[in-house]
Design a protein around this motif. Structure first.
Motif, PDB file in Angstrom:
ATOM      1  N   GLY B 106       0.793  -1.236   0.000  1.00  0.00           N
ATOM      2  CA  GLY B 106       0.000   0.000   0.000  1.00  0.00           C
ATOM      3  C   GLY B 106       0.817   1.273   0.000  1.00  0.00           C
ATOM      4  O   GLY B 106       0.274   2.343  -0.236  1.00  0.00           O
ATOM      5  N   GLU B 107       2.095   1.173   0.248  1.00  0.00           N
ATOM      6  CA  GLU B 107       2.928   2.381   0.263  1.00  0.00           C
ATOM      7  C   GLU B 107       3.356   2.700  -1.173  1.00  0.00           C
ATOM      8  O   GLU B 107       3.751   1.791  -1.913  1.00  0.00           O
ATOM      9  N   THR B 108       3.281   3.964  -1.539  1.00  0.00           N
ATOM     10  CA  THR B 108       3.559   4.313  -2.930  1.00  0.00           C
ATOM     11  C   THR B 108       5.027   4.669  -3.141  1.00  0.00           C
ATOM     12  O   THR B 108       5.680   5.223  -2.269  1.00  0.00           O
ATOM     13  N   TYR B 109       5.512   4.335  -4.315  1.00  0.00           N
ATOM     14  CA  TYR B 109       6.924   4.556  -4.636  1.00  0.00           C
ATOM     15  C   TYR B 109       7.051   4.854  -6.124  1.00  0.00           C
ATOM     16  O   TYR B 109       6.096   4.696  -6.887  1.00  0.00           O
ATOM     17  N   ALA B 110       8.239   5.251  -6.534  1.00  0.00           N
ATOM     18  CA  ALA B 110       8.520   5.424  -7.961  1.00  0.00           C
ATOM     19  C   ALA B 110       9.986   5.102  -8.212  1.00  0.00           C
ATOM     20  O   ALA B 110      10.845   5.378  -7.370  1.00  0.00           O
ATOM     21  N   SER B 111      10.228   4.513  -9.351  1.00  0.00           N
ATOM     22  CA  SER B 111      11.579   4.096  -9.719  1.00  0.00           C
ATOM     23  C   SER B 111      11.917   4.698 -11.080  1.00  0.00           C
ATOM     24  O   SER B 111      11.094   4.686 -11.992  1.00  0.00           O
ATOM     25  N   PHE B 112      13.120   5.224 -11.186  1.00  0.00           N
ATOM     26  CA  PHE B 112      13.537   5.887 -12.422  1.00  0.00           C
ATOM     27  C   PHE B 112      14.868   5.290 -12.885  1.00  0.00           C
ATOM     28  O   PHE B 112      15.831   5.271 -12.118  1.00  0.00           O
ATOM     29  N   GLU B 113      14.902   4.831 -14.110  1.00  0.00           N
ATOM     30  CA  GLU B 113      16.161   4.380 -14.703  1.00  0.00           C
ATOM     31  C   GLU B 113      16.424   5.257 -15.919  1.00  0.00           C
ATOM     32  O   GLU B 113      15.639   5.253 -16.870  1.00  0.00           O
ATOM     33  N   GLN B 114      17.461   5.998 -15.884  1.00  0.00           N
ATOM     34  CA  GLN B 114      17.802   6.884 -16.999  1.00  0.00           C
ATOM     35  C   GLN B 114      19.217   7.420 -16.796  1.00  0.00           C
ATOM     36  O   GLN B 114      19.816   7.224 -15.734  1.00  0.00           O
ATOM     37  N   ARG B 115      19.712   8.111 -17.800  1.00  0.00           N
ATOM     38  CA  ARG B 115      21.071   8.662 -17.701  1.00  0.00           C
ATOM     39  C   ARG B 115      21.053  10.160 -17.390  1.00  0.00           C
ATOM     40  O   ARG B 115      22.076  10.713 -17.004  1.00  0.00           O
ATOM     41  N   GLY B 186      27.279   1.722 -15.414  1.00  0.00           N
ATOM     42  CA  GLY B 186      27.044   0.908 -16.606  1.00  0.00           C
ATOM     43  C   GLY B 186      26.160   1.668 -17.584  1.00  0.00           C
ATOM     44  O   GLY B 186      26.489   2.775 -17.994  1.00  0.00           O
ATOM     45  N   ALA B 187      25.008   1.083 -17.878  1.00  0.00           N
ATOM     46  CA  ALA B 187      24.157   1.665 -18.913  1.00  0.00           C
ATOM     47  C   ALA B 187      23.268   2.787 -18.406  1.00  0.00           C
ATOM     48  O   ALA B 187      22.797   3.615 -19.173  1.00  0.00           O
ATOM     49  N   THR B 188      23.040   2.823 -17.102  1.00  0.00           N
ATOM     50  CA  THR B 188      22.023   3.761 -16.620  1.00  0.00           C
ATOM     51  C   THR B 188      22.258   4.149 -15.164  1.00  0.00           C
ATOM     52  O   THR B 188      23.081   3.544 -14.469  1.00  0.00           O
ATOM     53  N   GLY B 189      21.531   5.157 -14.734  1.00  0.00           N
ATOM     54  CA  GLY B 189      21.478   5.475 -13.314  1.00  0.00           C
ATOM     55  C   GLY B 189      20.121   5.033 -12.797  1.00  0.00           C
ATOM     56  O   GLY B 189      19.149   4.972 -13.550  1.00  0.00           O
ATOM     57  N   TRP B 190      20.066   4.731 -11.508  1.00  0.00           N
ATOM     58  CA  TRP B 190      18.793   4.270 -10.919  1.00  0.00           C
ATOM     59  C   TRP B 190      18.482   5.172  -9.728  1.00  0.00           C
ATOM     60  O   TRP B 190      19.335   5.370  -8.851  1.00  0.00           O
ATOM     61  N   ALA B 191      17.285   5.747  -9.751  1.00  0.00           N
ATOM     62  CA  ALA B 191      16.821   6.569  -8.618  1.00  0.00           C
ATOM     63  C   ALA B 191      15.491   5.997  -8.144  1.00  0.00           C
ATOM     64  O   ALA B 191      14.627   5.670  -8.972  1.00  0.00           O
ATOM     65  N   TRP B 192      15.345   5.879  -6.837  1.00  0.00           N
ATOM     66  CA  TRP B 192      14.129   5.249  -6.279  1.00  0.00           C
ATOM     67  C   TRP B 192      13.649   6.099  -5.103  1.00  0.00           C
ATOM     68  O   TRP B 192      14.448   6.486  -4.245  1.00  0.00           O
ATOM     69  N   ILE B 193      12.337   6.362  -5.084  1.00  0.00           N
ATOM     70  CA  ILE B 193      11.776   7.191  -3.992  1.00  0.00           C
ATOM     71  C   ILE B 193      10.496   6.576  -3.436  1.00  0.00           C
ATOM     72  O   ILE B 193       9.770   5.873  -4.144  1.00  0.00           O
ATOM     73  N   TRP B 194      10.243   6.850  -2.168  1.00  0.00           N
ATOM     74  CA  TRP B 194       8.897   6.723  -1.625  1.00  0.00           C
ATOM     75  C   TRP B 194       8.203   8.017  -2.002  1.00  0.00           C
ATOM     76  O   TRP B 194       8.776   9.100  -1.801  1.00  0.00           O
ATOM     77  N   THR B 195       6.983   7.933  -2.523  1.00  0.00           N
ATOM     78  CA  THR B 195       6.350   9.171  -2.968  1.00  0.00           C
ATOM     79  C   THR B 195       5.563   9.857  -1.858  1.00  0.00           C
ATOM     80  O   THR B 195       4.938  10.889  -2.094  1.00  0.00           O
ATOM     81  N   ARG B 196       5.586   9.267  -0.672  1.00  0.00           N
ATOM     82  CA  ARG B 196       4.967   9.937   0.486  1.00  0.00           C
ATOM     83  C   ARG B 196       5.589  11.322   0.637  1.00  0.00           C
ATOM     84  O   ARG B 196       6.808  11.456   0.719  1.00  0.00           O
ATOM     85  N   ARG B 197       4.721  12.338   0.668  1.00  0.00           N
ATOM     86  CA  ARG B 197       5.238  13.708   0.728  1.00  0.00           C
ATOM     87  C   ARG B 197       5.868  13.966   2.082  1.00  0.00           C
ATOM     88  O   ARG B 197       5.260  13.625   3.109  1.00  0.00           O
ATOM     89  N   PRO B 198       7.037  14.566   2.087  1.00  0.00           N
ATOM     90  CA  PRO B 198       7.643  14.909   3.373  1.00  0.00           C
ATOM     91  C   PRO B 198       6.708  15.825   4.153  1.00  0.00           C
ATOM     92  O   PRO B 198       6.205  16.802   3.610  1.00  0.00           O
ATOM     93  N   GLY B 199       6.462  15.476   5.392  1.00  0.00           N
ATOM     94  CA  GLY B 199       5.603  16.309   6.239  1.00  0.00           C
ATOM     95  C   GLY B 199       4.130  16.135   5.965  1.00  0.00           C
ATOM     96  O   GLY B 199       3.311  16.894   6.464  1.00  0.00           O
ATOM     97  N   ALA B 200       3.732  15.118   5.173  1.00  0.00           N
ATOM     98  CA  ALA B 200       2.319  14.941   4.837  1.00  0.00           C
ATOM     99  C   ALA B 200       1.485  14.665   6.077  1.00  0.00           C
ATOM    100  O   ALA B 200       0.393  15.202   6.238  1.00  0.00           O
ATOM    101  N   ALA B 201       1.997  13.839   6.959  1.00  0.00           N
ATOM    102  CA  ALA B 201       1.250  13.497   8.166  1.00  0.00           C
ATOM    103  C   ALA B 201       1.030  14.750   9.021  1.00  0.00           C
ATOM    104  O   ALA B 201      -0.049  14.976   9.562  1.00  0.00           O
TER     105      ALA B 201
END
Lengths: 158, 233
Positions: B106-115, B186-201
């Motif tokens: 149930g926790e939301t996230y996003a993953s980005f693979e790009q250069r 190598g071929a790409t960079g990888w960035a991964w986040i929890w999309t929960r907004r900081p301070g949302a609570a």
């Protein structure tokens, strides 16, 4: 002690270390137990290492700890040692998410459509909507607020 | 030994040839980290069931604690960490997705693979800590590594700040251009986040109290009107 610790290794076997030895994985004795660390040898035979290092698995043909410490092999880094399997990373740009609101968090991304390629888990389109996030005080506050409103309405004079 | 250590500590405070410097605070050259994860929340890397590292899990666990992800508040006692310890280490996006959806449902996230490193700037400006690949570093004598760290600050024209799970408790600052080079492995960079907004609570709490205050104000107004009616009677 910040950053760097000196690990004392048993000396006297294997004939000492080369002064210009490279950084690499070394088996060392720390507080009586043998550990594998990322370090570089000092001229006096001790290993200068930076904690922590992650290589719990022994090499297939590991020598005894003392010999490993005083006769370091060419540094050998397993691609998985630190925990990213780069061979499984994609070559094309990919955005993957389970968050239907990502477009609102990152509207900038929708201006660069080239970031996503064919997958059912791609960045969704922006669909403006109002969201209410439930925090720990939301429900109690709503109940108390509703109770106050109800009480005030009942007391209204006729 | 003391002299050597003192010298090393001194060197540690001075940028090296590539501009990297390790500090105890998330501030450097007038810049404050946009996601200053307190040292107490830093997570130390360990090995999984096959000995391969858990830097990816350590990074997302550290970031999630900072962002207030409920399932991660217990740190290494969380299902995420315990699940990772019981499985082989070495992660890539699909493997991380599988573990996260099983242990942090149930926790939301996003993953980005790009250069293109502009994504790092975009995410960092939102105040989000980023799990980002890093292919080398001063700690590793600039040898190639396959590693993920918590990127707690990134401004394209300024600095980047890294919390390395192999050296928790410190903030490693460097020019953003230097980190951008390290990010692509190598071929790409990888960035991964929890999309929960900081301070949302916190924001939700404030909204609830505002609602309560409004209700109280209405009630007060009603009472005053009632008194006024009584007086006029």
């Amino acid at each position: 002690m910040v950053g760097v610790i000196l690990a004392l290794v048993l000396m006297g076997q294997g004939g000492g270390l080369q002064a210009a030895s490279p950084w690499g994985w070394y088996r060392v004795v720390i507080n009586g137990s043998v550990q594998t660390v990322w370090g570089t040898p000092l001229p006096d035979g001790r290993i200068w290492y930076q904690p922590p290092t992650v290589k719990p698995e022994d090499p297939p043909a590991a020598k005894p700890a003392i010999e490993q410490a005083v006769e370091p092999a060419e540094p050998e880094i397993n691609p998985l040692d630190f925990g990213v399997d780069v061979d499984r990373l994609g070559t094309d740009p990919v955005v993957e998410t389970n968050d239907p609101m990502l477009g609102e968090l990152l509207p900038e991304l929708t201006q660069t459509p080239a970031t996503a390629t064919g997958s059912e888990r791609l960045l969704p389109k922006i669909e403006p909507r109002i969201t209410v996030e439930i925090g720990p005080y939301t429900v109690p506050a709503l109940i108390v607020g509703a109770a106050i409103l109800l009480a005030s309405l009942r007391r209204r004079p006729t | 030994m003391g002299v050597i250590l003192a010298a090393l500590l001194l060197v540690n405070q001075t940028p090296d040839g590539r501009g990297e410097v390790a500090l105890d605070a998330p501030k450097y050259q007038g810049q404050s980290a946009s996601a200053p994860i307190p040292a107490a929340m830093h997570i130390r890397n360990e090995g999984g069931s096959n000995g391969a590292g858990l830097c990816v899990i350590a990074s997302v666990l550290c970031n999630g604690r900072y962002q207030g992800v409920p399932a991660l508040k217990d740190g290494k006692a969380s299902e995420l960490w315990r699940g990772a310890k019981s499985r082989p280490g070495g992660y890539y996006p699909g493997k991380l997705r599988e573990l996260v959806e099983k242990t942090v449902p149930g926790e939301t996230y996003a993953s980005f693979e790009q250069r293109d490193p502009t994504i790092l700037d975009t995410l960092s400006r939102k105040g989000l800590p980023i799990g980002a690949t890093m292919s080398t570093g001063a700690m590793y004598n600039y040898r190639p590594i396959h590693h993920m760290i918590s990127l707690v600050h990134y401004r394209t024209e300024g600095y980047a700040c890294v919390v390395d799970n192999n050296d928790p408790g410190h903030f490693r600052w460097m020019p953003a251009a230097e980190f951008a080079r390290r990010w692509v492995d190598g071929a790409t960079g990888w960035a991964w986040i929890w999309t929960r907004r900081p301070g949302a609570a916190m924001a939700a709490g404030v909204a609830a109290w505002l609602l309560l205050a409004t209700a109280a104000a209405i009630a007060l107004g009603t009472t005053r009107r009632r008194r006024a009616v009584l007086w006029s009677a």
